[in-house]
Motif scaffolding. Structure first.
Motif, PDB file in Angstrom:
ATOM      1  N   TRP A   1      49.322  16.122  46.898  1.00  0.00           N
ATOM      2  CA  TRP A   1      50.362  15.878  45.894  1.00  0.00           C
ATOM      3  C   TRP A   1      50.054  14.631  45.079  1.00  0.00           C
ATOM      4  N   SER A   2      49.430  13.653  45.707  1.00  0.00           N
ATOM      5  CA  SER A   2      49.089  12.445  44.953  1.00  0.00           C
ATOM      6  C   SER A   2      48.047  12.737  43.881  1.00  0.00           C
ATOM      7  N   SER A   3      47.127  13.676  44.148  1.00  0.00           N
ATOM      8  CA  SER A   3      46.136  14.029  43.127  1.00  0.00           C
ATOM      9  C   SER A   3      46.799  14.759  41.963  1.00  0.00           C
ATOM     10  N   LEU A   4      47.841  15.520  42.236  1.00  0.00           N
ATOM     11  CA  LEU A   4      48.577  16.156  41.151  1.00  0.00           C
ATOM     12  C   LEU A   4      49.302  15.113  40.301  1.00  0.00           C
ATOM     13  N   TRP A   5      49.815  14.077  40.950  1.00  0.00           N
ATOM     14  CA  TRP A   5      50.412  12.977  40.188  1.00  0.00           C
ATOM     15  C   TRP A   5      49.342  12.324  39.306  1.00  0.00           C
ATOM     16  N   ASP A   6      48.147  12.149  39.838  1.00  0.00           N
ATOM     17  CA  ASP A   6      47.071  11.504  39.081  1.00  0.00           C
ATOM     18  C   ASP A   6      46.745  12.245  37.793  1.00  0.00           C
ATOM     19  N   ILE A   7      46.660  13.558  37.844  1.00  0.00           N
ATOM     20  CA  ILE A   7      46.112  14.311  36.717  1.00  0.00           C
ATOM     21  C   ILE A   7      47.167  14.816  35.739  1.00  0.00           C
ATOM     22  N   ASN A   8      48.454  14.707  36.077  1.00  0.00           N
ATOM     23  CA  ASN A   8      49.498  15.203  35.187  1.00  0.00           C
ATOM     24  C   ASN A   8      49.996  14.113  34.245  1.00  0.00           C
ATOM     25  N   ASP A   9      50.577  14.539  33.135  1.00  0.00           N
ATOM     26  CA  ASP A   9      51.165  13.601  32.189  1.00  0.00           C
ATOM     27  C   ASP A   9      52.409  12.951  32.796  1.00  0.00           C
ATOM     28  N   LYS A  10      52.602  11.667  32.501  1.00  0.00           N
ATOM     29  CA  LYS A  10      53.716  10.893  33.070  1.00  0.00           C
ATOM     30  C   LYS A  10      54.771  10.625  31.999  1.00  0.00           C
ATOM     31  N   ASP A  11      56.010  10.364  32.454  1.00  0.00           N
ATOM     32  CA  ASP A  11      57.051   9.930  31.524  1.00  0.00           C
ATOM     33  C   ASP A  11      56.982   8.412  31.374  1.00  0.00           C
ATOM     34  N   VAL A  12      57.967   7.824  30.705  1.00  0.00           N
ATOM     35  CA  VAL A  12      57.928   6.391  30.420  1.00  0.00           C
ATOM     36  C   VAL A  12      58.000   5.548  31.687  1.00  0.00           C
ATOM     37  N   ASN A  13      58.489   6.126  32.777  1.00  0.00           N
ATOM     38  CA  ASN A  13      58.571   5.410  34.053  1.00  0.00           C
ATOM     39  C   ASN A  13      57.439   5.791  35.002  1.00  0.00           C
ATOM     40  N   ASN A  14      56.407   6.429  34.444  1.00  0.00           N
ATOM     41  CA  ASN A  14      55.223   6.804  35.220  1.00  0.00           C
ATOM     42  C   ASN A  14      55.537   7.869  36.269  1.00  0.00           C
ATOM     43  N   ASN A  15      56.530   8.697  35.997  1.00  0.00           N
ATOM     44  CA  ASN A  15      56.877   9.799  36.891  1.00  0.00           C
ATOM     45  C   ASN A  15      56.313  11.109  36.359  1.00  0.00           C
ATOM     46  N   VAL A  16      55.985  12.016  37.283  1.00  0.00           N
ATOM     47  CA  VAL A  16      55.688  13.407  36.951  1.00  0.00           C
ATOM     48  C   VAL A  16      56.869  14.230  37.445  1.00  0.00           C
ATOM     49  N   LEU A  17      57.598  14.854  36.531  1.00  0.00           N
ATOM     50  CA  LEU A  17      58.803  15.608  36.868  1.00  0.00           C
ATOM     51  C   LEU A  17      58.612  17.061  36.455  1.00  0.00           C
ATOM     52  N   SER A  18      58.859  17.978  37.386  1.00  0.00           N
ATOM     53  CA  SER A  18      58.665  19.398  37.130  1.00  0.00           C
ATOM     54  C   SER A  18      59.879  20.165  37.627  1.00  0.00           C
ATOM     55  N   GLY A  19      60.453  21.005  36.761  1.00  0.00           N
ATOM     56  CA  GLY A  19      61.626  21.770  37.148  1.00  0.00           C
ATOM     57  C   GLY A  19      62.911  21.049  36.770  1.00  0.00           C
ATOM     58  N   ASP A  20      63.985  21.402  37.447  1.00  0.00           N
ATOM     59  CA  ASP A  20      65.314  20.857  37.160  1.00  0.00           C
ATOM     60  C   ASP A  20      65.475  19.522  37.883  1.00  0.00           C
ATOM     61  N   VAL A  21      65.017  18.457  37.247  1.00  0.00           N
ATOM     62  CA  VAL A  21      64.988  17.126  37.868  1.00  0.00           C
ATOM     63  C   VAL A  21      65.715  16.129  36.970  1.00  0.00           C
ATOM     64  N   ILE A  22      66.587  15.315  37.563  1.00  0.00           N
ATOM     65  CA  ILE A  22      67.204  14.181  36.886  1.00  0.00           C
ATOM     66  C   ILE A  22      66.813  12.925  37.645  1.00  0.00           C
ATOM     67  N   SER A  23      66.150  12.010  36.965  1.00  0.00           N
ATOM     68  CA  SER A  23      65.625  10.808  37.616  1.00  0.00           C
ATOM     69  C   SER A  23      66.199   9.565  36.946  1.00  0.00           C
ATOM     70  N   HIS A  24      66.819   8.677  37.739  1.00  0.00           N
ATOM     71  CA  HIS A  24      67.366   7.418  37.240  1.00  0.00           C
ATOM     72  C   HIS A  24      66.701   6.249  37.969  1.00  0.00           C
ATOM     73  N   HIS A  25      66.169   5.324  37.192  1.00  0.00           N
ATOM     74  CA  HIS A  25      65.631   4.076  37.743  1.00  0.00           C
ATOM     75  C   HIS A  25      64.594   4.344  38.840  1.00  0.00           C
ATOM     76  N   SER A  26      63.800   5.380  38.662  1.00  0.00           N
ATOM     77  CA  SER A  26      62.750   5.722  39.617  1.00  0.00           C
ATOM     78  C   SER A  26      61.395   5.604  38.927  1.00  0.00           C
ATOM     79  N   GLU A  27      60.380   5.187  39.686  1.00  0.00           N
ATOM     80  CA  GLU A  27      59.074   4.918  39.100  1.00  0.00           C
ATOM     81  C   GLU A  27      57.959   5.478  39.969  1.00  0.00           C
TER      82      GLU A  27
END
Length: 472
Positions: free
Chosen positions: A277-303
């Motif tokens: 899973w960490s390699s998938l984080w490495d190769i995917n595009d990140k949001d402004v907080n350096n998260n990779v979010l897929s599906g129905d996800v709501i993220s607050h103050h997470s990095e």
């Protein structure tokens, strides 16, 4: 012309709970809308190549065939291994098979061996590397592809480069096992080492000659296995008794570490084997907080997190460096730097006799799929989807009756000697012991709810009398 050999075995246990024995990572859409298998073959469009030969576990045969059909790929053959024996035997089977298909004008094909579960971002760079490797393979060299390392990775083997052959190819001095962090850093600093990608290009005859020279036991057992092989629809079935005698060995151990014909072509193309899973984080595009979010996800103050929601809303608040993966029947929460330990969870599930490592709640079949919605002591509820033109086997059950409610589409239902067509919002009862068959004669998917009731509800309570998929 290049003959692609796609190795589509393996279970991808480090990507549990999404990857499981019955639906492993090579058949998942982890990067885009296509599966890793589909992407592997489609990235070859930039070079002339024959129809790919795919080697897979016999339990995945319909998954492979369906995924190739969905993207308009005609397989040059699908070789079914009854048991896994690693890459050296798998490629030997493919080499024999590819050679048997050749015409007089091309009696000795150049094989391109690829894993079905790799990600490559720079397709043009990859095609360029293949074009560099082709003349080397045609000259009789066994070419492997080494990835230019980006960090001191301890999860990969390394290849030590020797004298340069071309601007991006070299002789091979040595293969190194997965190193410690300190040793990996030494490899990086020296600039003489590449990650071992497990991809190869060579003539079929050269590989088989070197395999016979260094591991005649693998070579000879594969010869016997091919002699005992049989064809079934579009598949080549390898005989279990013959193939079980073959030792399990990788190409690296069996041939590449021993041969004097090895060469390595450097790859700097955004490669990953999607091993965690960490390699998938490495190769995917990140949001402004350096998260990779897929599906129905709501993220607050997470990095720095990887969060995948498969079938439900997932929310995070104030967390860092986590992997969160939700499926219909399991949730994984892990430190992003400890993701290699997911394999230990899978082993624990096996030891406990649980099924979550083996199958998803949603199970794919050659005719479609079913989702187990609910179950109790004497009942089970499933959502069944039958693809257009497909149908289940003519069968009966000793221990359960079934009630089918059609949600959409039209069902052709056979009960004993009676055939009925059932439409939306209609239902039908299948008595215990009745011979029955469900088919979709229409042009759209058939969706229905099945309610099973009885003393035993297992999938093995099936007696098949006729089956279009050869499962009798």
């Amino acid at each position: 012309m290049i003959q692609p050999i796609i190795i589509a075995g393996g279970t991808g246990s480090r990507l549990w709970p999404l990857s499981r024995n019955q639906h492993p990572k090579q058949f998942l859409s982890l990067i885009n809308d296509n599966s890793l298998l589909q992407n592997t073959i489609m990235r070859l469009d930039g070079i002339p190549h024959a129809s790919p030969i795919v080697v897979c576990n016999q339990e995945h045969r319909f998954l492979v065939a369906e995924q190739l059909r969905n993207v308009g790929i005609d397989a040059g053959g699908i070789i079914l291994e009854p048991i896994g024996r690693n890459t050296a035997p798998a490629v030997a089977l493919s080499a024999f098979f590819a050679s048997s298909k050749c015409t007089e004008s091309e009696e000795d094909p150049v094989l391109l061996v690829l894993a079905a579960d790799h990600v490559i971002k720079n397709i043009d760079g990859f095609i360029n590397a293949l074009n560099h490797a082709l003349p080397l393979a045609q000259q009789g060299l066994l070419v492997t592809f080494g990835v230019v390392p980006t960090h001191p990775e301890t999860g990969y083997g390394y290849i030590q480069k020797g004298r340069a052959i071309t601007e991006i190819s070299s002789e091979i001095i040595d293969f190194k096992e997965k190193p410690t962090s300190e040793k990996a850093q030494e490899y990086i600093d020296s600039k003489q080492y590449l990650w071992n990608s497990g991809m190869f290009m060579f003539r079929a005859s050269v590989y088989l000659e070197e395999l016979k020279k260094y591991r005649s036991d693998i070579h000879d057992n594969c010869v016997n296995a091919m002699k005992s092989a049989s064809t079934d629809l579009d598949f080549m079935r390898i005989d279990l008794d013959s193939f079980s005698q073959c030792p399990s060995e990788s190409i690296d151990y069996a041939v590449m570490e021993k041969t004097d014909k090895g060469a390595v072509v450097s790859l700097d193309v955004g490669w990953s084997d999607v091993g965690s899973w960490s390699s998938l984080w490495d190769i995917n595009d990140k949001d402004v907080n350096n998260n990779v979010l897929s599906g129905d996800v709501i993220s607050h103050h997470s990095e720095n997190c990887y969060v995948l929601a498969d079938s439900a809303l997932v929310t995070t608040i104030g967390v860092r460096d986590l992997v969160v993966v939700q499926t219909k029947d399991a949730v994984l929460i892990a430190d992003r730097f400890s993701c290699q330990g997911v394999k230990d969870i899978v082993e624990d599930l096996k030891a406990r006799g649980r099924q979550e490592h083996h199958v998803h709640r949603e199970v794919y079949r050659p005719w479609g799929k079913y989702d187990s919605i609910d179950k109790g002591t004497r009942y089970q509820v499933k959502h069944i989807t039958v693809n257009p033109g497909e149908g289940l086997s003519l069968q009966m059950h000793y221990h359960r009756a079934e009630h089918w409610v059609i949600v959409s589409g039209t069902a052709k239902v056979t009960i004993n000697d009676t055939i009925q067509f059932i439409g939306e919002n209609e239902s039908i009862y299948i008595p215990l012991g009745a011979k029955h068959c469900l088919e979709n004669p229409g042009k759209i998917p058939l969706d229905l709810i099945e309610v099973r009731s009885g003393a035993y509800l297992g999938e093995d309570d099936i007696v098949r009398f006729a089956d279009r998929y050869g499962r009798i």
